[in-house]
Write an enzyme that holds these catalytic residues in place. Structure first.
Site, PDB file in Angstrom:
ATOM      1  N   ASP A 149       1.244  -2.122  -7.887  1.00 27.22           N
ATOM      2  CA  ASP A 149       1.919  -0.854  -7.638  1.00 27.22           C
ATOM      3  C   ASP A 149       0.909   0.288  -7.683  1.00 27.22           C
ATOM      4  O   ASP A 149       0.256   0.515  -8.703  1.00 27.22           O
ATOM      5  CB  ASP A 149       2.990  -0.662  -8.720  1.00 27.22           C
ATOM      6  CG  ASP A 149       3.853   0.554  -8.459  1.00 27.22           C
ATOM      7  OD1 ASP A 149       4.026   0.878  -7.283  1.00 27.22           O
ATOM      8  OD2 ASP A 149       4.316   1.190  -9.408  1.00 27.22           O
ATOM      9  N   THR A 209       2.902   5.408  -2.581  1.00 26.88           N
ATOM     10  CA  THR A 209       1.673   5.932  -3.211  1.00 26.88           C
ATOM     11  C   THR A 209       0.429   5.380  -2.527  1.00 26.88           C
ATOM     12  O   THR A 209      -0.486   6.130  -2.185  1.00 26.88           O
ATOM     13  CB  THR A 209       1.609   5.556  -4.699  1.00 26.88           C
ATOM     14  OG1 THR A 209       2.176   4.267  -4.849  1.00 26.88           O
ATOM     15  CG2 THR A 209       2.361   6.522  -5.544  1.00 26.88           C
ATOM     16  N   THR A 210       0.405   4.049  -2.322  1.00 24.98           N
ATOM     17  CA  THR A 210      -0.781   3.435  -1.714  1.00 24.98           C
ATOM     18  C   THR A 210      -0.989   3.977  -0.301  1.00 24.98           C
ATOM     19  O   THR A 210      -2.112   4.309   0.089  1.00 24.98           O
ATOM     20  CB  THR A 210      -0.613   1.895  -1.679  1.00 24.98           C
ATOM     21  OG1 THR A 210      -0.177   1.466  -2.967  1.00 24.98           O
ATOM     22  CG2 THR A 210      -1.904   1.201  -1.337  1.00 24.98           C
ATOM     23  N   ASP A 262      11.240   0.733  -8.209  1.00 25.33           N
ATOM     24  CA  ASP A 262      11.008   1.118  -6.810  1.00 25.33           C
ATOM     25  C   ASP A 262      12.149   0.659  -5.913  1.00 25.33           C
ATOM     26  O   ASP A 262      12.555   1.360  -4.990  1.00 25.33           O
ATOM     27  CB  ASP A 262       9.679   0.531  -6.308  1.00 25.33           C
ATOM     28  CG  ASP A 262       8.483   1.313  -6.847  1.00 25.33           C
ATOM     29  OD1 ASP A 262       8.723   2.230  -7.640  1.00 25.33           O
ATOM     30  OD2 ASP A 262       7.343   1.005  -6.491  1.00 25.33           O
TER      31      ASP A 262
END
Length: 535
Positions: free
Chosen positions: A58, A91-92, A396
């Site tokens: 994550d 986020t990534t 998530d």
């Protein structure tokens, strides 16, 4: 130079140095997170100072836990964490998109182009991409009965990027059912009404949804039943323990009887409260084999527990405040703060209440409730790493389902949107832009391709081949994504690969802004009060 005169300890990075420091920091952070993207991404192991280990894919967890030194990288990490806070995912993607934008800009800047011109191009491209996203999204109608299949597809797409396939598919149903359980039409969804409990027990595939509540403590009296069916549940916040007087008072006794009288008078007020609860129990349980459970937020002392146990009542003390809210939503009834006017209407109902003992831990399950508006996801796993990984993924997954219900729209996944937006920018938008800002649009368009490229790279495929095939299909008018197994183009709609609309919109909104700010930095001055070099 003037700054050096004012402060000889100041460190200054001039034009190209400052810019390249920012670009390298963005590229460095991109390289760290790049391998995590998508269902085929790899896992990072973080080792703490005391040797504790955390395994995660994550991006949000990684950025929060990693110790980042570079100020530029910290700024990018904060943007990505803000992305997670607002929309729960992406986020990534945010980090690798910023890194790629900086990388594309570097090519033009090294040829002597001014960053301001590029930034103008980014702004045009951003507006055009957001307009394109509005046309590209797939609207989904979420009325009283939402389309479960679409929600499952979105949740599955999110969960598969965090966990292995079999577990992700199992959690998909759990997550969708949990959000639909707490959803009320025309009210915002409060995900805090889904309790997430974990037990170190059995295997990760034993994780399940309890339509009711799991409390992490049990009853404190040996004679109370460990399992009860058809239970009336009294949720209360009443002190059932001996309390000293509010003011510091001294009592002088002339003999032992007076002291006894004093003690019994102090005890009597508590016993009267307990007696009222027992009277209510006798009233509702007379003539049937129903059970009675008291769940109290405050304490219950041993004599009171003994009285309740003799009356056949199961009592739990010191329940958490958040569970009191959830209990009322799950079982019905209302939480009472005083025992003066108790009526059967205050009581909730549960078909089954039982205690589960695991090592030294006790858990109380409240199940088979009538129409629950709160539920519990019970995570099981053999060790802490597994549990933490599942916990992050479930959080998530819940956000993904919530976003879909609120957006009433989804976006085709598997890199389809990025390739389509890139073709739109290059073939249509770029032609309408005057002057050198075209190059900013071109850089933005090329940077969008980082998502399908990285997905292909992490799957061990040839990135050039993949991109050429995808662009070829899009030029023919077919919207396709990438099949990570074979490297062939697929229709994401047929495969059920959908991303959140709000996540994509947030990424397109935030990334160009941060990239523009970093590109327009032409001096980095380390001369703040706390930043001086140690003399």
């Amino acid at each position: 130079m003037s700054l050096r005169v004012l402060n000889p300890n100041a460190e200054v990075l001039n034009k190209s140095h400052a810019l390249h420091m920012n670009i390298n920091a963005a590229k460095g952070l991109q390289d760290v997170l790049k391998t995590n993207l998508g269902p085929k991404g790899t896992i990072k192991m973080l080792v703490g100072g005391s040797g504790d280990i955390k395994l995660t894919k994550d991006g949000n967890t990684l950025l929060k836990e990693m110790q980042i030194q570079s100020p530029t990288a910290i700024m990018i990490a904060r943007t990505a964490v803000a992305q997670d806070d607002t929309s729960g995912d992406g986020t990534t993607s945010t980090v690798i998109f910023i890194g790629e934008l900086m990388k594309q800009s570097e090519r033009y800047i090294d040829e002597g182009m001014h960053p301001r011109v590029l930034v103008d191009g980014f702004e045009i491209a951003k507006r055009a991409t957001l307009q394109f996203l509005e046309k590209f999204k797939t609207p989904v109608v979420m009325g009283k009965e939402p389309d479960r299949e679409i929600l499952k597809m979105v949740a599955r797409t999110t969960l598969r990027t965090k966990l292995y396939e079999a577990l992700a598919d199992q959690l998909t149903d759990i997550v969708v059912n949990a959000v639909l359980c707490i959803r009320k039409v025309d009210e915002p969804i409060d995900l805090f009404m889904v309790e997430i409990m974990h037990m170190r027990h059995k295997f990760d595939v034993d994780t399940g949804l309890v339509e009711g509540l799991v409390l992490d403590h049990g009853s404190r009296h040996p004679d109370m039943k460990r399992r009860a069916e058809n239970c009336h549940i009294l949720t209360c916040n009443v002190s059932l323990e001996y309390e000293k007087s509010e003011i510091n008072a001294g009592f002088f006794y002339s003999n032992a009887e007076q002291r006894e009288a004093m003690v019994s008078a102090e005890r009597r007020s508590v016993d009267e409260r307990v007696q009222k609860i027992i009277e209510l129990k006798n009233k509702v349980c007379a003539g049937n084999d129903n059970s009675f459970v008291v769940i109290n937020q405050k304490g219950i002392d041993p004599p009171s527990l003994d009285l309740l146990a003799r009356a056949g009542i199961i009592a739990l003390r010191r329940a958490k405040r958040r569970n009191m809210e959830r209990l009322v939503l799950a079982c019905g009834g209302e939480a009472v703060n005083s025992v003066d006017d108790l009526t059967p209407d205050c009581l909730g109902w549960a078909g089954l209440v039982y205690e589960h003992i695991l090592g030294e831990e006790k858990y109380t399950f409240v199940e088979n409730v009538k129409n629950p508006q709160s539920c519990t996801i019970l995570i099981k796993g053999p060790n802490d790493h597994t549990i933490a990984q599942i916990k992050d993924a479930i959080r998530d997954g819940l956000r993904a389902v919530k976003n879909t219900l609120e957006d009433e729209a989804v976006v085709l996944g598997a890199g389809a949107f990025e390739v389509a937006a890139r073709q739109y920018l290059v073939n249509e938008v770029k032609k309408t832009v005057q002057g050198r800002a075209q190059l900013g649009v071109q850089a933005f368009a090329d940077a969008l391709l980082v998502v399908p490229k990285t997905l292909a790279e992490n799957s061990g495929l040839d990135t050039q081949d993949v991109i050429i095939q995808l662009e070829g299909e899009h030029d023919k008018g077919n919207v396709v994504g990438l099949n990570l197994q074979t490297g062939e183009p697929i229709d994401p709609q047929m495969e059920g690969i959908y991303d959140n609309y709000s996540v994509k919109r947030q990424i397109i909104n935030s990334v160009p802004v941060i990239a523009a700010q970093l590109l327009l930095v032409d001096e980095v001055i380390r001369a703040g009060r706390n930043m001086r070099k140690p003399s």
